[in-house]
Design a protein around this motif. Structure first.
Motif, PDB file in Angstrom:
ATOM      1  N   GLY A 179      82.295  49.629  -5.025  1.00 16.53           N
ATOM      2  CA  GLY A 179      82.560  49.256  -3.642  1.00 16.53           C
ATOM      3  C   GLY A 179      82.568  47.753  -3.420  1.00 16.53           C
ATOM      4  O   GLY A 179      82.005  46.984  -4.210  1.00 16.53           O
ATOM      5  N   ASP A 180      83.196  47.352  -2.327  1.00 21.86           N
ATOM      6  CA  ASP A 180      83.181  45.944  -1.926  1.00 21.86           C
ATOM      7  C   ASP A 180      81.985  45.648  -1.039  1.00 21.86           C
ATOM      8  O   ASP A 180      81.497  44.523  -1.008  1.00 21.86           O
ATOM      9  N   HIS A 181      81.551  46.659  -0.298  1.00 18.82           N
ATOM     10  CA  HIS A 181      80.376  46.518   0.568  1.00 18.82           C
ATOM     11  C   HIS A 181      79.584  47.807   0.510  1.00 18.82           C
ATOM     12  O   HIS A 181      80.160  48.893   0.562  1.00 18.82           O
ATOM     13  N   ARG A 182      78.274  47.680   0.418  1.00 19.94           N
ATOM     14  CA  ARG A 182      77.398  48.841   0.524  1.00 19.94           C
ATOM     15  C   ARG A 182      76.515  48.639   1.747  1.00 19.94           C
ATOM     16  O   ARG A 182      76.222  47.508   2.134  1.00 19.94           O
ATOM     17  N   GLY A 183      76.074  49.730   2.328  1.00 18.34           N
ATOM     18  CA  GLY A 183      75.209  49.582   3.494  1.00 18.34           C
ATOM     19  C   GLY A 183      74.959  50.890   4.197  1.00 18.34           C
ATOM     20  O   GLY A 183      75.312  51.962   3.708  1.00 18.34           O
ATOM     21  N   ASP A 184      74.332  50.785   5.367  1.00 18.13           N
ATOM     22  CA  ASP A 184      74.164  51.965   6.214  1.00 18.13           C
ATOM     23  C   ASP A 184      75.350  52.022   7.163  1.00 18.13           C
ATOM     24  O   ASP A 184      76.246  51.175   7.125  1.00 18.13           O
ATOM     25  N   SER A 185      75.376  53.019   8.017  1.00 19.45           N
ATOM     26  CA  SER A 185      76.555  53.230   8.858  1.00 19.45           C
ATOM     27  C   SER A 185      76.791  52.058   9.820  1.00 19.45           C
ATOM     28  O   SER A 185      77.938  51.745  10.143  1.00 19.45           O
ATOM     29  N   PHE A 186      75.728  51.375  10.250  1.00 18.80           N
ATOM     30  CA  PHE A 186      75.869  50.238  11.161  1.00 18.80           C
ATOM     31  C   PHE A 186      76.545  49.064  10.461  1.00 18.80           C
ATOM     32  O   PHE A 186      77.551  48.530  10.919  1.00 18.80           O
ATOM     33  N   GLY A 187      76.003  48.686   9.292  1.00 19.95           N
ATOM     34  CA  GLY A 187      76.560  47.559   8.552  1.00 19.95           C
ATOM     35  C   GLY A 187      77.995  47.803   8.132  1.00 19.95           C
ATOM     36  O   GLY A 187      78.847  46.909   8.207  1.00 19.95           O
ATOM     37  N   LEU A 202      92.804  45.627   0.182  1.00 15.23           N
ATOM     38  CA  LEU A 202      91.973  46.830   0.057  1.00 15.23           C
ATOM     39  C   LEU A 202      90.506  46.488   0.243  1.00 15.23           C
ATOM     40  O   LEU A 202      90.025  45.465  -0.248  1.00 15.23           O
ATOM     41  N   ILE A 203      89.801  47.356   0.966  1.00 12.64           N
ATOM     42  CA  ILE A 203      88.343  47.244   1.059  1.00 12.64           C
ATOM     43  C   ILE A 203      87.746  48.638   0.851  1.00 12.64           C
ATOM     44  O   ILE A 203      88.201  49.616   1.468  1.00 12.64           O
ATOM     45  N   ILE A 204      86.786  48.738  -0.054  1.00 14.41           N
ATOM     46  CA  ILE A 204      86.089  50.000  -0.309  1.00 14.41           C
ATOM     47  C   ILE A 204      84.670  49.875   0.231  1.00 14.41           C
ATOM     48  O   ILE A 204      83.901  49.002  -0.194  1.00 14.41           O
ATOM     49  N   LEU A 205      84.338  50.733   1.193  1.00 13.37           N
ATOM     50  CA  LEU A 205      83.014  50.747   1.813  1.00 13.37           C
ATOM     51  C   LEU A 205      82.205  51.893   1.229  1.00 13.37           C
ATOM     52  O   LEU A 205      82.698  53.022   1.158  1.00 13.37           O
ATOM     53  N   THR A 206      80.981  51.621   0.807  1.00 11.12           N
ATOM     54  CA  THR A 206      80.147  52.666   0.193  1.00 11.12           C
ATOM     55  C   THR A 206      78.801  52.764   0.903  1.00 11.12           C
ATOM     56  O   THR A 206      78.092  51.778   1.041  1.00 11.12           O
ATOM     57  N   HIS A 207      78.481  53.965   1.333  1.00  8.75           N
ATOM     58  CA  HIS A 207      77.186  54.188   1.973  1.00  8.75           C
ATOM     59  C   HIS A 207      76.079  54.206   0.921  1.00  8.75           C
ATOM     60  O   HIS A 207      76.307  54.540  -0.242  1.00  8.75           O
ATOM     61  N   HIS A 208      74.878  53.835   1.354  1.00 10.14           N
ATOM     62  CA  HIS A 208      73.720  53.788   0.452  1.00 10.14           C
ATOM     63  C   HIS A 208      73.464  55.108  -0.272  1.00 10.14           C
ATOM     64  O   HIS A 208      72.851  55.118  -1.341  1.00 10.14           O
ATOM     65  N   TYR A 209      73.876  56.232   0.311  1.00 13.90           N
ATOM     66  CA  TYR A 209      73.564  57.531  -0.287  1.00 13.90           C
ATOM     67  C   TYR A 209      74.582  57.982  -1.340  1.00 13.90           C
ATOM     68  O   TYR A 209      74.470  59.069  -1.879  1.00 13.90           O
ATOM     69  N   GLN A 210      75.569  57.139  -1.614  1.00 13.91           N
ATOM     70  CA  GLN A 210      76.574  57.490  -2.612  1.00 13.91           C
ATOM     71  C   GLN A 210      76.003  57.398  -4.031  1.00 13.91           C
ATOM     72  O   GLN A 210      75.013  56.707  -4.283  1.00 13.91           O
ATOM     73  N   ARG A 211      76.670  58.093  -4.954  1.00 16.64           N
ATOM     74  CA  ARG A 211      76.320  57.997  -6.372  1.00 16.64           C
ATOM     75  C   ARG A 211      76.410  56.529  -6.810  1.00 16.64           C
ATOM     76  O   ARG A 211      77.241  55.775  -6.309  1.00 16.64           O
TER      77      ARG A 211
END
Length: 348
Positions: free
Chosen positions: A41-49, A25-34
């Protein structure tokens, strides 16, 4: 207190499921999330990252994208055959992406080709677009870009052909063109509700960049008046904004860049700095908590309601129905061309 207890129970359940699935499992979280979602998340970032993470982690069987639908859609395009992409709320859309309708984009493309000829224009789609628009770019030897790599994508596009058609954010396109020194009279706005986008044939022949008339509701809320007002209260502050803001706001700022750029800008600023940020409020609040030695303030409180649709409850529901609920799929005929456009971006 009751809400806090309820949230803790949900968080504990999410952590237990994560531990059970491990690297499947990998959970990706955008910077604008709560914040509470980002923390899980496992990774946070912008849409590119996050696109790079989605493309690169082959161990993951399940990818949960905590962001808006076009981001999860891009992950699904890049995903391998053994991977499933899910989003906690299927209704977490993007108003900007919806501004570039597939039929109108094709019509505009054909209108321009009829005037300047075929193989003269390179299409570029901002990541904030649906799979059809990305596929249009892949089919016509174009690429996708993000706010992180838009200047690099523009340079690449000009090496392919002499003109660019940029969808769907007028402001990111214009700010990128300004950054590269493209004259104002060589960038024209294409309004899909008007014949020839509201332009003359001569305008179209002369233009080097066509800018689709689309915008981000979060970033176009910021104004010059906001900047002048806040500078009076904090004359020594630095103002950093996102390139989806209008060119007037960008030109009046001290720095401009993607969400990842903004995060780095704050991290690198000296202790005691005052930084005013023009972007989505959830990121600003989290930065203020992470850097208590600096004064981090919003240029204006601007929330993305679609990003805010992702929460602990629907993230847990996704995990409890792993591989079954809110699966994001892309039609194979569209996926092939969209994959080409995203691959072109990742190779920039």
């Amino acid at each position: 207190m009751e809400n806090t207890k309820a949230d803790k129970k949900i968080i504990d359940k999410i952590i237990k499921i994560k531990q059970g699935l491990g690297n499947r499992l990998i959970i990706l979280t955008h910077h604008y999330q709560r914040k509470e979602v980002v923390d899980l998340g496992d990774h946070r970032g912008d849409s590119f990252g996050l696109s790079q993470q989605a493309a690169g982690d082959e161990r993951a069987q399940y990818i949960i994208f905590c962001g808006v639908h076009f981001m999860a859609e891009s992950a699904a395009i890049l995903a391998k055959d053994h991977q499933t992409v899910q989003i906690p709320d299927m209704n977490a859309g993007c108003w900007m992406a919806d501004m570039a309708d597939a039929y109108l984009v094709e019509k505009a493309w054909n209108d321009v080709a009829a005037i300047v000829g075929n193989d003269i224009v390179t299409p570029l789609a901002y990541m904030n677009s649906d799979a059809f628009i990305k596929a249009h770019c892949g089919k016509n030897q174009g690429a996708v870009c993000t706010s992180s790599n838009a200047p690099k994508a523009f340079k690449w596009a000009f090496r392919q052909r002499e003109k660019i058609f940029f969808f769907p954010d007028e402001h990111l396109g214009r700010n990128t063109g300004n950054h590269l020194g493209i004259p104002e009279n060589e960038m024209i706005v294409w309004d899909p509700e008007k014949p020839l986008g509201g332009n003359t044939e001569q305008d179209i022949k002369k233009a080097r960049v066509f800018l689709w008339k689309g915008y981000c509701l979060v970033h176009t809320r910021f104004t010059i008046d906001d900047m002048e007002t806040i500078r009076k209260s904090f004359p020594d502050a630095k103002i950093v904004v996102h390139p989806e803001c209008t060119q007037e706001v960008v030109k009046a700022s001290d720095a401009v860049g993607s969400t990842s750029f903004i995060v780095t800008y704050v991290a690198d600023a000296p202790t005691g700095s005052t930084i005013i940020i023009g972007t989505e409020i959830n990121l600003i609040k989290r930065l203020a908590m992470e850097y208590p030695d600096k004064q981090i303030l919003p240029l204006k409180d601007s929330l993305c309601p679609n990003m805010y649709k992702i929460n602990l409850k629907n993230l847990l529901a996704c995990l409890e129905n792993i591989g079954k609920k809110n699966i994001v799929k892309v039609d194979e005929t569209i996926k092939k061309d969209a994959f080409t456009a995203l691959e072109n971006m990742l190779s920039l």
